[in-house]
Design a protein around this motif. Structure first.
Motif, PDB file in Angstrom:
ATOM      1  N   CYS A   8       0.863  -1.186   0.000  1.00  0.00           N
ATOM      2  CA  CYS A   8       0.000   0.000   0.000  1.00  0.00           C
ATOM      3  C   CYS A   8       0.897   1.233   0.000  1.00  0.00           C
ATOM      4  O   CYS A   8       2.116   1.117  -0.169  1.00  0.00           O
ATOM      5  N   LEU A   9       0.306   2.408   0.176  1.00  0.00           N
ATOM      6  CA  LEU A   9       1.092   3.634   0.065  1.00  0.00           C
ATOM      7  C   LEU A   9       2.116   3.782   1.198  1.00  0.00           C
ATOM      8  O   LEU A   9       3.307   3.973   0.966  1.00  0.00           O
ATOM      9  N   GLY A  10       1.643   3.671   2.431  1.00  0.00           N
ATOM     10  CA  GLY A  10       2.519   3.965   3.572  1.00  0.00           C
ATOM     11  C   GLY A  10       3.068   2.751   4.300  1.00  0.00           C
ATOM     12  O   GLY A  10       4.006   2.862   5.088  1.00  0.00           O
ATOM     13  N   ILE A  12       1.676   1.312   6.708  1.00  0.00           N
ATOM     14  CA  ILE A  12       1.396   1.369   8.150  1.00  0.00           C
ATOM     15  C   ILE A  12      -0.080   1.076   8.458  1.00  0.00           C
ATOM     16  O   ILE A  12      -0.433   0.918   9.625  1.00  0.00           O
ATOM     17  N   CYS A  13      -0.939   1.011   7.436  1.00  0.00           N
ATOM     18  CA  CYS A  13      -2.359   0.687   7.678  1.00  0.00           C
ATOM     19  C   CYS A  13      -2.785  -0.575   6.924  1.00  0.00           C
ATOM     20  O   CYS A  13      -2.838  -1.657   7.508  1.00  0.00           O
ATOM     21  N   ARG A  14      -3.103  -0.431   5.619  1.00  0.00           N
ATOM     22  CA  ARG A  14      -3.764  -1.537   4.911  1.00  0.00           C
ATOM     23  C   ARG A  14      -2.869  -2.753   4.691  1.00  0.00           C
ATOM     24  O   ARG A  14      -3.277  -3.887   4.963  1.00  0.00           O
ATOM     25  N   GLU A  45       7.419   7.708   2.842  1.00  0.00           N
ATOM     26  CA  GLU A  45       6.823   8.610   3.837  1.00  0.00           C
ATOM     27  C   GLU A  45       6.917   8.082   5.282  1.00  0.00           C
ATOM     28  O   GLU A  45       7.236   8.818   6.200  1.00  0.00           O
ATOM     29  N   GLU A  46       6.614   6.790   5.468  1.00  0.00           N
ATOM     30  CA  GLU A  46       6.522   6.224   6.820  1.00  0.00           C
ATOM     31  C   GLU A  46       7.663   5.236   7.111  1.00  0.00           C
ATOM     32  O   GLU A  46       7.569   4.450   8.055  1.00  0.00           O
ATOM     33  N   ASP A 119      -8.407   3.936   1.878  1.00  0.00           N
ATOM     34  CA  ASP A 119      -7.318   4.097   2.849  1.00  0.00           C
ATOM     35  C   ASP A 119      -7.865   4.629   4.181  1.00  0.00           C
ATOM     36  O   ASP A 119      -8.334   5.769   4.253  1.00  0.00           O
ATOM     37  N   TRP A 121      -6.339   5.636   6.649  1.00  0.00           N
ATOM     38  CA  TRP A 121      -5.562   6.806   7.076  1.00  0.00           C
ATOM     39  C   TRP A 121      -6.370   8.082   6.789  1.00  0.00           C
ATOM     40  O   TRP A 121      -6.335   9.032   7.546  1.00  0.00           O
ATOM     41  N   TYR A 122      -7.136   8.037   5.680  1.00  0.00           N
ATOM     42  CA  TYR A 122      -7.953   9.189   5.282  1.00  0.00           C
ATOM     43  C   TYR A 122      -9.410   9.040   5.728  1.00  0.00           C
ATOM     44  O   TYR A 122     -10.014   9.994   6.204  1.00  0.00           O
TER      45      TYR A 122
END
Ligand code: 4NP
Length: 150
Positions: A8-10, A12-14, A45-46, A119, A121-122
């Motif tokens: 995923c993008l970061g 840290i979540c998905r 980013e993370e 996401d 996060w959003y």
């Protein structure tokens, strides 16, 4: 050994939620199975950060207590290593193709083919993310067990 990486993008979540959920699904199904499950980010980013606390909390709520994690970025050299490279949404797929250049072995796909995992996060909705990821992981696991057995 079947090697799967969730992206995923970061990271840290998905994708760490997917990693934790898939590890539990596999453990329940065959404790000494030949699967390797990881997760990665498409952005720096993370980098080095642990799973986001609300995502960790959601996993705990669902009975997953022992998951530890640090965000890592997917790199081009890992393309050959993994058998399945699984993004959460269309932008993850675009970013992965950008990182690896092309996908000649068709390893890259979305967790749910016709759906983007929003996401949290959003959206802040970690329950919906958990439900969708769990559903996607169950279907994906069934599919690859069938395919690998052929
Ligand atoms: P993830 O969520 O891709 O599901 O891990 C995000 C976490 C952090 C950021 C973006 C998405 N961020 O921009 O820091």
């Amino acid at each position: 050994m079947i090697k799967i990486v969730f992206v995923c993008l970061g990271n840290i979540c998905r994708s760490p939620m997917a990693e934790a959920i898939m590890k539990r699904l596999i453990q329940n199904q065959s404790p000494d199975s030949q699967f390797l499950i990881d997760s990665r980010a498409t952005s720096i980013e993370e980098l080095g950060n642990p799973i986001y606390p609300p995502a960790q909390q959601k996993l705990r709520e669902k009975g997953i207590h022992d998951f530890t994690h640090k965000s890592q970025v997917f790199c081009k050299e890992e393309y050959d290593y993994y058998d399945y490279i699984i993004g959460m949404d269309d932008s993850n797929i675009r970013d992965l193709i950008h990182i690896v250049g092309s996908d000649p072995k068709k390893k890259i796909c979305k967790l749910i083919e016709n759906h983007n995992i929003a996401d949290p996060w959003y959206t802040r909705n970690f329950e919906v993310a958990y439900q969708e990821i769990e559903q996607g992981c169950k279907a994906f696991l069934e599919k690859i067990i069938k395919r690998e057995g052929e």
